[in-house]
Design a protein around this motif. Structure first.
Motif, short mmCIF file in Angstrom:
data_model
loop_
_atom_site.label_atom_id
_atom_site.label_comp_id
_atom_site.label_asym_id
_atom_site.label_seq_id
_atom_site.Cartn_x
_atom_site.Cartn_y
_atom_site.Cartn_z
N ASP A 257 0.93 -1.28 -0.04
CA ASP A 257 -0.10 -0.04 0.07
C ASP A 257 1.01 1.15 0.00
O ASP A 257 0.59 2.27 -0.67
N LEU A 258 1.98 1.16 0.84
CA LEU A 258 2.94 2.39 0.91
C LEU A 258 3.60 2.69 -0.48
O LEU A 258 3.67 3.75 -0.74
N PHE A 259 3.91 1.46 -1.25
CA PHE A 259 4.47 1.55 -2.43
C PHE A 259 3.60 2.23 -3.56
O PHE A 259 3.89 3.31 -4.40
N ASP A 279 3.94 11.75 5.43
CA ASP A 279 3.25 11.79 7.00
C ASP A 279 3.20 10.19 7.52
O ASP A 279 3.40 9.92 8.66
N ALA A 280 2.73 9.59 6.35
CA ALA A 280 2.44 8.01 6.63
C ALA A 280 3.77 7.48 6.86
O ALA A 280 3.97 6.30 7.77
N ALA A 281 4.90 7.58 6.11
CA ALA A 281 6.04 6.92 6.11
C ALA A 281 7.09 7.08 7.20
O ALA A 281 7.82 6.32 7.55
N ALA A 282 7.20 8.64 7.40
CA ALA A 282 8.12 9.09 8.19
C ALA A 282 8.13 8.15 9.80
O ALA A 282 9.16 8.11 10.15
N PRO A 283 7.15 7.94 10.33
CA PRO A 283 7.22 7.37 11.50
C PRO A 283 7.89 5.90 11.70
O PRO A 283 7.98 5.51 12.76
N LEU A 284 7.84 5.18 10.49
CA LEU A 284 8.40 4.11 10.31
C LEU A 284 10.02 3.76 10.94
O LEU A 284 10.75 4.93 11.07
N ARG A 286 13.73 2.74 11.29
CA ARG A 286 14.75 3.06 10.25
C ARG A 286 15.05 1.69 9.73
O ARG A 286 15.04 1.58 8.57
N ASP A 287 14.87 0.60 10.40
CA ASP A 287 14.98 -0.73 9.79
C ASP A 287 13.87 -0.93 8.84
O ASP A 287 14.17 -1.65 8.00
N LYS A 288 12.65 -0.61 9.37
CA LYS A 288 11.52 -1.08 8.59
C LYS A 288 11.76 0.01 7.23
O LYS A 288 11.43 -0.62 6.24
N MET A 289 12.22 1.14 7.38
CA MET A 289 12.33 2.06 6.27
C MET A 289 13.17 1.27 5.16
O MET A 289 12.99 1.40 4.01
N LYS A 290 14.26 0.90 5.92
CA LYS A 290 15.29 0.52 4.66
C LYS A 290 14.72 -1.00 4.12
O LYS A 290 15.06 -1.15 2.90
N SER A 291 13.93 -1.75 4.78
CA SER A 291 13.06 -2.91 4.24
C SER A 291 12.20 -2.26 3.22
O SER A 291 12.19 -2.79 2.05
N PHE A 292 11.59 -1.20 3.37
CA PHE A 292 10.60 -0.77 2.43
C PHE A 292 11.33 -0.41 1.12
O PHE A 292 10.86 -0.46 0.07
N PHE A 293 12.56 0.39 1.37
CA PHE A 293 13.26 0.73 0.21
C PHE A 293 13.80 -0.46 -0.74
O PHE A 293 13.80 -0.47 -1.97
N ASP A 294 14.23 -1.59 0.01
CA ASP A 294 14.50 -2.46 -0.91
C ASP A 294 13.09 -3.41 -1.50
O ASP A 294 13.24 -3.87 -2.66
N TYR A 295 12.14 -3.20 -0.87
CA TYR A 295 10.86 -3.89 -1.35
C TYR A 295 10.49 -2.89 -2.61
O TYR A 295 10.18 -3.41 -3.61
#
Ligand SMILES: [Zn+2]
Length: 373
Positions: A257-259, A279-284, A286-295
């Motif tokens: 959904d984020l993507f 606003d939705a993504a910033a509270p993740l 840092r590890d989760k955010m890095k996984s999101f970039f990989d995704y």
């Protein structure tokens, strides 16, 4: 463990059962297969079948006194040898960890060497089958059969035996006691002594076919067939890996959904939507955010490849595929690598503790310009 509990491997099961029915059970067999294909489970199911008092056409009966004991891995004529980890200087043998072995095997059926070591020691060290094991094996073989037709010695990962132990095992294989069956379950037969190899009858266990693995996962883990199929395809016949894939896709739930929100807002250049996305993504974390970039990197690459690829080679869940089908038209050789590059820059900035809102907003604006080109 019954044959029916093992995913796929129908030809191997039939071969093993035929050997018993035709009375040509060789005294030393090598079950050779990669991680997670079910070799150990097959060896246990075979041991059950060999000693079952009323064997059926395709499996042990499950209710005779022999089956009841093997169901708990506590049959007096069926022995296990497996790698363990030395603690201090005292002799270390499989029997020291037999209770852990029983509960771990009965709970998991499929596991890797790494998972076993993790279970018995927190995974700090890799285990071995030490030379201390050889006298124990000899003693067990010298005992009279208690009740089983066969005395069975299942050795998991014999390639982890040191040379002294392996040479002693070779001696035993050269002069096998009566009614004894050795089942060596190896992930790396090349690591065994050639002389041991030549004493065994080899049974190759191939990777599990995708359909069987899919059915096994969806019936065991309460996941949809579609999710199970994606995890299975990516695992290439390795049950252990397929379970890891399932866990990972659970961790990544929400990423899809984020993507799609990021892609829609940047493609349509709606600044207000982009701010909402930040606003939705910033509270993740840092590890989760890095996984999101990989995704997101994976999804962009899949979208690009979708333009060329055979449909059966697409490794996506149905909703992802639905999205990619339409989105692929906007991804081409002019923007794919630059977009992936922007995600990597953002990843690096997050890793260096950059301000998440600034990094995310900056990245989104770069994507806007790349869609335009
Ligand atoms: Zn039985």
């Amino acid at each position: 463990m019954f044959f029916k509990d093992i995913a796929g491997q129908q030809p191997v099961k039939e071969h093993l059962i035929r050997m018993v029915k035709e009375g040509r059970v060789s005294h030393a067999q090598l079950f050779a297969g990669g991680e997670g294909v079910g070799s150990l489970g097959l060896a246990v199911a075979f041991a059950r079948y060999l000693n079952c008092l009323q064997p059926g056409e395709t499996d042990g009966c499950g209710s005779c006194s022999s089956c009841v004991k093997i169901s708990k891995l506590a049959h007096p004529d069926i022995h296990f040898v497996f790698p363990v980890i030395k603690e201090g200087s005292s002799p270390t043998v499989s029997d020291d960890k037999i209770n852990e072995w029983r509960s771990f095997f009965l709970e998991n059926h499929y596991f890797s060497a790494g998972q076993w070591f993790e279970y018995i020691s927190g995974g700090k060290k890799a285990g071995m089958i030490y030379a201390d094991e050889s006298p124990v094996i000899l003693r067990k073989l010298s005992l009279k059969n208690f009740e089983g037709r066969y005395k069975i010695m299942i050795i998991w990962l014999p390639e982890r035996m040191n040379d002294t132990g392996a040479n002693k095992l070779l001696k035993i294989l050269e002069e096998p006691p009566q009614n004894t069956v050795f089942l060596l379950v190896s992930e790396n037969p090349g690591g065994l002594l050639a002389t041991i190899l030549s004493r065994t009858q080899q049974i190759s266990i191939p990777p599990i076919d995708t359909d069987s693995l899919t059915i096994a996962l969806s019936s065991r883990f309460n996941v949809s067939e579609a999710e199970a199929r994606v995890a299975s395809r990516l695992a290439r016949g390795n049950y252990v890996q397929a379970v890891v894939n399932l866990d990972m896709s659970k961790d990544n739930s929400g990423f899809f959904d984020l993507f799609t929100a990021l892609m829609r807002s940047t493609y349509s250049r709606k600044i207000f939507e982009i701010v909402k996305w930040v606003d939705a993504a910033a509270p993740l974390s840092r590890d989760k955010m890095k996984s999101f970039f990989d995704y997101a990197t994976g999804m962009l690459r899949e979208s690009y490849m979708y333009n060329f690829r055979q449909p059966e080679l697409v490794y996506l869940t149905p909703p992802e595929e639905e999205f990619v089908k339409k989105f692929a038209a906007f991804i081409n050789e002019n923007n794919i690598e630059k977009m992936v590059g922007e995600l990597q820059v953002a990843y690096a900035h997050i890793e260096q503790n950059g301000n998440a809102r600034i990094v995310l907003f900056d990245m989104a604006i770069k994507l806007v310009t790349l869609f335009k080109s």
